[in-house]
Design an enzyme around this catalytic site. Structure first.
Site, short mmCIF file in Angstrom:
data_model
loop_
_atom_site.label_atom_id
_atom_site.label_comp_id
_atom_site.label_asym_id
_atom_site.label_seq_id
_atom_site.Cartn_x
_atom_site.Cartn_y
_atom_site.Cartn_z
N ASP A 74 -1.04 -7.50 11.64
CA ASP A 74 -0.04 -7.93 10.65
C ASP A 74 1.34 -8.00 11.31
OD1 ASP A 74 0.95 -8.79 8.24
OD2 ASP A 74 1.04 -6.80 7.33
N TYR B 31 0.79 -1.22 0.00
CA TYR B 31 0.00 0.00 0.00
C TYR B 31 0.83 1.27 0.00
CZ TYR B 31 -3.43 -3.38 1.53
OH TYR B 31 -4.24 -4.48 1.62
N1 LIG Z 1 10.30 4.04 9.37
C1 LIG Z 1 10.94 3.42 8.39
N2 LIG Z 1 12.27 3.55 8.25
C2 LIG Z 1 12.93 2.92 7.24
N3 LIG Z 1 12.34 2.10 6.35
C3 LIG Z 1 11.02 1.92 6.44
C4 LIG Z 1 10.25 2.56 7.46
N4 LIG Z 1 8.96 2.18 7.31
C5 LIG Z 1 8.94 1.34 6.27
N5 LIG Z 1 10.16 1.18 5.73
C6 LIG Z 1 10.52 0.33 4.58
O1 LIG Z 1 9.47 0.35 3.63
C7 LIG Z 1 8.93 -0.96 3.43
C8 LIG Z 1 7.43 -0.86 3.24
O2 LIG Z 1 6.84 -0.26 4.38
P1 LIG Z 1 5.54 -0.82 5.05
O3 LIG Z 1 5.74 -2.27 5.36
O4 LIG Z 1 5.20 0.04 6.20
O5 LIG Z 1 4.51 -0.61 3.84
P2 LIG Z 1 3.21 -1.38 3.49
O6 LIG Z 1 2.80 -1.05 2.10
O7 LIG Z 1 2.19 -1.06 4.54
O8 LIG Z 1 3.75 -2.88 3.61
P3 LIG Z 1 3.04 -4.27 3.60
O9 LIG Z 1 3.06 -4.73 2.17
O10 LIG Z 1 3.91 -5.12 4.49
O11 LIG Z 1 1.66 -4.07 4.15
C9 LIG Z 1 9.35 -1.74 4.68
O12 LIG Z 1 9.47 -3.09 4.39
C10 LIG Z 1 10.68 -1.10 5.01
O13 LIG Z 1 11.69 -1.67 4.20
#
Ligand SMILES: Nc1ncnc2c1ncn2[C@@H]1O[C@H](COP(=O)(O)OP(=O)(O)OP(=O)(O)O)[C@@H](O)[C@H]1O
Length: 472
Positions: free
Chosen positions: A147, A32
């Site tokens: 999650d 997302y």
């Molecule tokens: N605070 C942060 N500092 C550094 N890297 C981050 C941070 N937050 C997220 N990331 C990086 O970005 C990637 C994606 O972030 P996140 O998992 O929050 O997104 P998502 O779209 O909600 O993921 P998912 O597909 O797991 O639901 C993480 O796997 C990590 O590598």
């Protein structure tokens, strides 16, 4: 939700963001969101800018992180940007690594024979204490993360672990607070302000700015028990449709190729697919990441609570011990089958009431004569630690130990003691730019995102205050 083709570009065209942040490379990409490393211009602080493409997911993350602001083991949200018709962008503290990378590295060292036999007991205790503190903070605030997995546990260079990715989180409310339809309609218009001020110097506040109530242990358990008994939840964030997630089950709606392609490590939330069963207060079972998904979700439950996080916690605990995922299912059915092989068949004896699970009758396995047991998955580990994992990895959600119960377990207080956080080993970044000195500049994005922008070639010119983009 499909990503907009140009989403990964839009953050660079937001004046309110580039006025405050210098944006470097994209460091991550999830289902997302895209995440960028950036520097706050005012003081040089390195932050993560998370651009979220899905409204509901953004709302959930902002709500949860606002409530959890100041919790030492939850990622810190500095501020967020929210404008109509734009992706929400949240500004997070930057953490370079995560627990999955730490586990991978330990496994690699073990294979090479260069780093002993995985984590020491003291290391495992310290990692677990940090995770449990984070989960306890969520659950005290009646937030179910939905999650939990090593990839969503970010780790700083000095070993501090912080829960992250609250895009699937729900805030559970007491039954008295369940909104009426009229109230829900009123709430639909509630949106965060365009920009909320930096939290850094503020005291711990709730999402509406009120002082955060500190629950006593007794009050915490009382609320958890009440929720367990009544199982009523309110989704604060389904503003689009004003309907609950619905009662369609994961197996009925999600056992599609997409589920089989993710190898169990990607997150799913199917709320936006309009799984509207019309049942008040129901939640979707299509959340989380398969390997960490508890039996109640695999069997299609839409009436669940904080306990789903406790199962995931058990999976993470077991993975720290063995360096292997506990239940690495390749499909939902395979996932249930792996759980059955370890815990035995699901029946009324092990979980009174399980026959009422939506998919209970449609899934049956041959009698497992001699289940492996959690101990079979964790050879060479002490009976004490196995007993602890069993408090989480059990069918009946009501029997799972809470985070605070585990934190108070003697295991964490006896020898070998947890090592100090500063002694935890965090592997160096495998590759990537030097954080401070050689950030990727705007032009890099043209190459990086050439497959995801819908604009065709663009000219990006740095200026004294940021950059300009020309569309030829
Ligand atoms: N605070 C942060 N500092 C550094 N890297 C981050 C941070 N937050 C997220 N990331 C990086 O970005 C990637 C994606 O972030 P996140 O998992 O929050 O997104 P998502 O779209 O909600 O993921 P998912 O597909 O797991 O639901 C993480 O796997 C990590 O590598």
């Amino acid at each position: 939700m499909d990503k907009q083709p140009a989403s990964s570009w839009s953050i660079h065209t937001r004046p309110e963001i580039i006025a405050k942040y210098e944006i470097f490379e994209r460091v991550g990409s999830g289902a997302y969101a895209d995440v960028y490393r950036a520097r706050r211009i005012s003081d040089g602080l390195t932050v993560a800018l998370k651009e979220i493409f899905d409204y509901q997911s953004a709302f959930r993350e902002i709500d949860a992180l606002s409530l959890l602001h100041g919790s030492p083991n939850v990622v810190l949200m500095h501020e967020y940007f929210w404008r109509e018709d734009e992706n929400a962008v949240i500004v997070l503290e930057f953490l370079r690594s995560d627990l999955s990378a730490v586990i991978r590295d330990a496994k690699r060292r073990k294979k090479k024979g260069s780093g002993g036999e995985g984590f020491s007991v003291g290391e495992i205790k310290r990692w677990m204490i940090q995770i449990l503190n984070g989960v306890d903070a969520c659950h005290r605030n009646l937030i179910v993360h939905r999650d939990l997995k090593p990839g969503n546990m970010l780790v700083s260079d000095d070993g501090v672990l912080k829960l992250a990715d609250f895009g699937q989180a729900r805030i559970l409310m007491e039954p008295d607070n369940v909104a009426t339809d009229e109230e829900r309609e009123g709430e639909a218009s509630r949106e965060p302000p365009e920009v909320i001020p930096d939290y850094v110097n503020s005291s711990q506040k709730g999402s509406e700015g009120q002082e955060q109530e500190v629950l006593s242990r007794d009050e915490y358990f009382r609320q958890v028990e009440e929720l367990k008994a009544k199982q009523v939840v309110r989704d604060d964030t389904d503003k689009d449709s004003n309907v609950p997630d619905g009662d369609a089950s994961c197996l009925a709606t999600c056992t599609v190729s997409e589920m089989d392609d993710d190898f169990g490590t990607n997150s799913f939330a199917y709320d936006e697919e309009g799984l509207d069963g019309g049942g008040e207060g129901l939640m979707t079972s299509c959340v989380g990441t398969r390997w960490f998904r508890p039996p109640e979700l695999l069997y299609g439950s839409t009436m669940y609570g904080l306990e789903i996080d406790l199962w995931s916690l058990g999976c993470v605990f077991a993975e720290l011990l063995s360096l292997e995922p506990l239940f690495p299912g390749v499909s939902d059915i395979d996932q249930i089958s792996r759980v059955t092989n370890v815990l035995g068949n699901l029946n009324e004896e092990v979980w009174p009431g399980c026959v009422d699970l939506p998919d209970y009758k449609s899934i049956s396995f041959a009698e497992v004569e001699s289940p492996l047991g959690v101990e079979g998955c964790l050879p060479n580990h002490s009976g004490d630690v196995i007993a602890l994992v069993k408090k989480l990895i059990c069918y009946d959600p009501a029997r799972r130990a809470t985070a605070v119960e585990l934190l108070n377990d003697k295991y964490f207080k006896e020898e070998p003691l947890p090592v100090p956080v500063s002694e935890l080993y965090v592997p160096p970044a495998m590759s990537g730019p030097d954080e401070e000195d050689s950030p990727r500049k705007w032009n890099d994005y043209r190459e990086m995102d050439s497959d995801s922008d819908g604009f065709g070639p663009v000219n990006v010119k740095p200026t004294s205050s940021g950059f300009t983009i020309e569309f030829p």
